[in-house]
Design an enzyme around this catalytic site. Structure first.
Site, PDB file in Angstrom:
ATOM      1  N   PHE A   1       0.815  -1.224   0.000  1.00  0.00           N
ATOM      2  CA  PHE A   1       0.000   0.000   0.000  1.00  0.00           C
ATOM      3  C   PHE A   1       0.844   1.267   0.000  1.00  0.00           C
ATOM      4  CE2 PHE A   1       0.911  -0.109   4.548  1.00  0.00           C
ATOM      5  CZ  PHE A   1       1.046   1.238   4.849  1.00  0.00           C
TER       6      PHE A   1
ATOM      7  N   LYS B   1      -1.214  -6.895  -9.350  1.00  0.00           N
ATOM      8  CA  LYS B   1      -2.158  -7.112  -8.238  1.00  0.00           C
ATOM      9  C   LYS B   1      -1.758  -6.088  -7.177  1.00  0.00           C
ATOM     10  CE  LYS B   1      -2.968  -8.474  -4.551  1.00  0.00           C
ATOM     11  NZ  LYS B   1      -3.364  -7.502  -3.481  1.00  0.00           N
TER      12      LYS B   1
ATOM     13  N   GLU C   1      -4.882  -3.758  -1.869  1.00  0.00           N
ATOM     14  CA  GLU C   1      -6.336  -3.546  -1.823  1.00  0.00           C
ATOM     15  C   GLU C   1      -6.675  -2.272  -1.056  1.00  0.00           C
ATOM     16  OE1 GLU C   1      -4.506  -5.763  -0.441  1.00  0.00           O
ATOM     17  OE2 GLU C   1      -5.130  -6.185   1.624  1.00  0.00           O
TER      18      GLU C   1
ATOM     19  N   SER D   1       5.430  -7.055   3.217  1.00  0.00           N
ATOM     20  CA  SER D   1       6.044  -7.437   4.489  1.00  0.00           C
ATOM     21  C   SER D   1       6.804  -8.766   4.345  1.00  0.00           C
ATOM     22  CB  SER D   1       4.967  -7.521   5.569  1.00  0.00           C
ATOM     23  OG  SER D   1       3.904  -8.319   5.117  1.00  0.00           O
TER      24      SER D   1
ATOM     25  N   CYS E   1       9.583   1.793   3.507  1.00  0.00           N
ATOM     26  CA  CYS E   1      10.561   0.742   3.811  1.00  0.00           C
ATOM     27  C   CYS E   1      11.961   1.327   3.870  1.00  0.00           C
ATOM     28  CB  CYS E   1      10.499  -0.351   2.763  1.00  0.00           C
ATOM     29  SG  CYS E   1      11.112   0.175   1.186  1.00  0.00           S
TER      30      CYS E   1
ATOM     31  N   GLU F   1       9.670  -4.310  12.913  1.00  0.00           N
ATOM     32  CA  GLU F   1       9.345  -3.155  12.067  1.00  0.00           C
ATOM     33  C   GLU F   1       8.054  -2.529  12.593  1.00  0.00           C
ATOM     34  OE1 GLU F   1       7.825  -3.970   8.053  1.00  0.00           O
ATOM     35  OE2 GLU F   1       8.975  -2.254   7.332  1.00  0.00           O
TER      36      GLU F   1
HETATM   37  P1  NAD Z   1       1.604  -6.602   2.955  1.00  0.00           P
HETATM   38  O1  NAD Z   1       2.645  -7.660   3.032  1.00  0.00           O
HETATM   39  O2  NAD Z   1       0.487  -6.649   3.931  1.00  0.00           O
HETATM   40  O3  NAD Z   1       0.910  -6.615   1.508  1.00  0.00           O
HETATM   41  C1  NAD Z   1       1.662  -6.638   0.324  1.00  0.00           C
HETATM   42  C2  NAD Z   1       0.868  -7.350  -0.761  1.00  0.00           C
HETATM   43  O4  NAD Z   1       0.633  -8.704  -0.354  1.00  0.00           O
HETATM   44  C3  NAD Z   1      -0.504  -6.721  -1.006  1.00  0.00           C
HETATM   45  O5  NAD Z   1      -0.762  -6.697  -2.380  1.00  0.00           O
HETATM   46  C4  NAD Z   1      -1.458  -7.657  -0.278  1.00  0.00           C
HETATM   47  O6  NAD Z   1      -2.735  -7.710  -0.854  1.00  0.00           O
HETATM   48  C5  NAD Z   1      -0.764  -8.997  -0.387  1.00  0.00           C
HETATM   49  N1  NAD Z   1      -1.082  -9.866   0.745  1.00  0.00           N
HETATM   50  C6  NAD Z   1      -1.444  -9.496   1.990  1.00  0.00           C
HETATM   51  N2  NAD Z   1      -1.641 -10.572   2.765  1.00  0.00           N
HETATM   52  C7  NAD Z   1      -1.409 -11.661   1.999  1.00  0.00           C
HETATM   53  C8  NAD Z   1      -1.439 -13.071   2.240  1.00  0.00           C
HETATM   54  N3  NAD Z   1      -1.734 -13.565   3.425  1.00  0.00           N
HETATM   55  N4  NAD Z   1      -1.122 -13.893   1.222  1.00  0.00           N
HETATM   56  C9  NAD Z   1      -0.796 -13.406   0.025  1.00  0.00           C
HETATM   57  N5  NAD Z   1      -0.749 -12.073  -0.259  1.00  0.00           N
HETATM   58  C10 NAD Z   1      -1.046 -11.207   0.704  1.00  0.00           C
HETATM   59  O7  NAD Z   1       2.372  -5.209   3.008  1.00  0.00           O
HETATM   60  P2  NAD Z   1       1.760  -3.750   3.141  1.00  0.00           P
HETATM   61  O8  NAD Z   1       1.224  -3.574   4.512  1.00  0.00           O
HETATM   62  O9  NAD Z   1       0.898  -3.455   1.989  1.00  0.00           O
HETATM   63  O10 NAD Z   1       3.098  -2.867   2.955  1.00  0.00           O
HETATM   64  C11 NAD Z   1       3.969  -2.583   4.004  1.00  0.00           C
HETATM   65  C12 NAD Z   1       5.137  -3.541   4.040  1.00  0.00           C
HETATM   66  O11 NAD Z   1       5.818  -3.526   2.804  1.00  0.00           O
HETATM   67  C13 NAD Z   1       6.172  -3.143   5.075  1.00  0.00           C
HETATM   68  O12 NAD Z   1       6.644  -4.314   5.717  1.00  0.00           O
HETATM   69  C14 NAD Z   1       7.269  -2.496   4.268  1.00  0.00           C
HETATM   70  O13 NAD Z   1       8.551  -2.518   4.835  1.00  0.00           O
HETATM   71  C15 NAD Z   1       7.218  -3.319   3.032  1.00  0.00           C
HETATM   72  N6  NAD Z   1       7.825  -2.632   1.914  1.00  0.00           N
HETATM   73  C16 NAD Z   1       9.026  -3.089   1.482  1.00  0.00           C
HETATM   74  C17 NAD Z   1       9.660  -2.451   0.443  1.00  0.00           C
HETATM   75  C18 NAD Z   1      10.979  -2.945  -0.071  1.00  0.00           C
HETATM   76  O14 NAD Z   1      11.331  -2.597  -1.175  1.00  0.00           O
HETATM   77  N7  NAD Z   1      11.720  -3.748   0.675  1.00  0.00           N
HETATM   78  C19 NAD Z   1       9.070  -1.336  -0.167  1.00  0.00           C
HETATM   79  C20 NAD Z   1       7.832  -0.906   0.304  1.00  0.00           C
HETATM   80  C21 NAD Z   1       7.211  -1.569   1.347  1.00  0.00           C
END
Ligand code: NAD
Length: 499
Positions: A149, A173, A176, A226, A281, A383
């Site tokens: 997000f 994808k 959401e 994450s 991040c 984090e």
């Molecule tokens: P998230 O892991 O909750 O979601 C990321 C994606 O995974 C979304 O599209 C979501 O719909 C999907 N998802 C969520 N739960 C899932 C499941 N159980 N099974 C399969 N897919 C699933 O992350 P977020 O809250 O949207 O974003 C924040 C996180 O992203 C933080 O941990 C941040 O550090 C990380 N991030 C990392 C970078 C990087 O380049 N390392 C960059 C930006 C954000």
């Protein structure tokens, strides 16, 4: 209520799963729209349209594809105001920061405007008698991106920018939580001349992600989110024989040496810790001052700066940062602050009770500052992803430098100093993927490459730059022999060698 639909084969596609996600307005706490969640069959429909469209797109000469990227860049720039306020209205970051989010994505699109150069292969004339060898990079077919997000413009553009410019079709994808902007980007790509089916957006949750990870026609998956989910995506995708890059969470450290420019360092730390409510991040949520005098001075100055911070709604041009993305995330951040208190860290500034007049139901959190956080505390290891800065005191440079190297995450790190040799040695030795020297958020420029180490990234190829080109292509090497009489040969029964 407004509904966000899928974008498949160049048009809006209304799904039939009957499952939806709420899209909030983080400023008011209200649900402002809902987004469709795809079924496996709907994902397959998108993949089939991508498979069909990809053949001609891959056959187009690279300059033609580059021209589409160029026009896409122009259209995004022309619509910048609308796109930035749309992004802010679902994410909650302030509009100026949303423009930065879009701009950083556009810089990858700029890189892809030169894709013919990046796709040039290698050539060896006369590798043997009458033999020339050349290699070429060819697209994989259909690729997919699953995005978080917190950067709904930049991260999709990291992925689809390079993937489509090299000749793939793409399924995005998006998160959401803020899915409208990614659909607008796909519409603009179509308007720029991108063929139908080359850039599709399919919304959803785990069902959609699993449909991507198991689909036989999706050859590569790029994920950012994450760490636990990144690891799941990496292991499931690779088990289904896909190429996978999966970027995860982070806990970036800023090392502050006594000889730094303290005025500048404090400003850098404040922006990097609290900008975008800490939902980056590459934020700097941990600062490690070296020596008691440096720590005491830094603490005093950070408190003074925090007092000047203005938290406001995302459209408030005077606000430094806005609300976090959801009520659940706000409660998670508050819980992690409480955990720090329970573990004995000193909560010097407590932002948990902050409310914004007129927006009492918005997802706001004031800035928080901890001192005397120690490496054994869970609050240090985890984090937080909110507007929280932790001071971890170190007595020596060696002690400070070891902290980011030993942390479970290894996304970014920064060092603030005037000591060139110390900074140079630190950068070379630290066990972290991206390093800033007097640069608080060292996100590499688009023609370099983005990626962390340890639990911040699974897979071995980074995002964008030439690493991105490598990820989204496969290499073919041709050994060509045009024999003349002089070089005619008999049958050879041993492996060919070059003597
Ligand atoms: P998230 O892991 O909750 O979601 C990321 C994606 O995974 C979304 O599209 C979501 O719909 C999907 N998802 C969520 N739960 C899932 C499941 N159980 N099974 C399969 N897919 C699933 O992350 P977020 O809250 O949207 O974003 C924040 C996180 O992203 C933080 O941990 C941040 O550090 C990380 N991030 C990392 C970078 C990087 O380049 N390392 C960059 C930006 C954000």
């Amino acid at each position: 209520m407004r509904q966000v639909d899928h974008f498949i084969n160049g048009e809006r596609f209304v799904g039939s799963s009957g499952r939806f996600g709420d899209i909030f307005n983080p400023n008011t706490g209200e649900v402002q729209a809902r987004v469709q969640f795809a079924t496996e069959a709907e994902m397959d429909l998108a993949v089939q349209s991508a498979v069909k469209a990809q053949v001609d797109w891959a056959a187009a000469n690279p300059q033609r594809r580059a021209r589409v990227m160029f026009e896409f860049k122009r259209l995004v720039e022309a619509n910048m105001e609308e796109l930035a306020s749309l992004l802010s209205s679902e994410h909650g970051k302030v509009v100026a920061d949303s423009k930065g989010d879009i701009q950083r994505g556009l810089e990858v699109i700029e890189f892809t405007c030169g894709i013919p150069h990046a796709l040039k292969g290698e050539y060896t004339e006369g590798a043997g008698p009458g033999i020339d060898v050349y290699s070429m990079r060819q697209p994989l077919g259909v690729g997919a991106g699953i995005t978080p997000f917190n950067f709904p413009a930049m991260i999709p553009m990291w992925m689809f920018g390079v993937a489509v410019a090299v000749g793939n079709a793409f399924i995005l994808k998006p998160s959401e939580k803020d899915p409208t902007l990614p659909v607008r980007l796909a519409e603009l790509f179509l308007e720029a001349g991108g063929p139908k089916g080359i850039l599709n957006v399919v919304h959803g949750d785990k069902v959609a992600v699993d449909a991507i990870l198991t689909h036989p026609d999706i050859k590569a998956v790029s994920f950012v989110g994450s760490s636990d989910i990144a690891h799941y995506v990496y292991s499931t995708g690779t088990a289904h024989s896909k190429r996978v890059q999966a970027m995860g969470g982070a806990k970036n450290h800023g090392i502050v040496l006594p000889d730094c420019d303290m005025d500048q360092t404090v400003k850098d730390l404040i922006g990097a810790a609290y900008g975008s409510a800490g939902e980056r991040c590459m934020a700097l949520p941990v600062v490690v001052p070296v020596g008691k005098a440096t720590a005491d001075e830094l603490r005093k100055r950070l408190i003074a700066e925090i007092e000047t911070l203005r938290v406001g709604i995302s459209s408030d041009a005077g606000a430094h940062y806005g609300p976090v993305v959801s009520a659940a995330h706000r409660e998670k951040v508050k819980g992690l602050i409480q955990q720090g208190v329970d573990e004995g860290a000193e909560l010097v500034v407590d932002g948990r009770d902050f409310t914004l007049q007129g927006y009492e139901k918005g997802f706001f959190i004031g800035p928080s500052l901890f001192d005397n956080v120690t490496p054994d505390m869970e609050t240090y290891k985890t984090e937080i992803f909110g507007p929280v800065l932790q001071i971890v005191r170190a007595e020596t440079f060696e002690e400070a430098a070891a902290l980011p190297s030993n942390h479970q995450y290894g996304n970014g790190v920064a060092i603030f100093t005037r000591n060139g040799p110390a900074a140079r040695t630190f950068a070379a030795k630290v066990n972290v993927g991206m390093v800033g020297i007097n640069v608080p958020i060292p996100v590499p420029v688009a023609y370099h490459t983005f990626g962390g180490w340890k639990r911040s990234a699974f897979g071995d190829t980074n995002q964008h730059g030439m690493e991105g080109v490598k990820f989204w292509t496969k290499v073919k090497t041709v050994t060509a022999r045009w024999p003349d009489d002089e070089h005619a040969r008999d049958s050879a029964f041993i492996i060919p060698t070059m003597k």
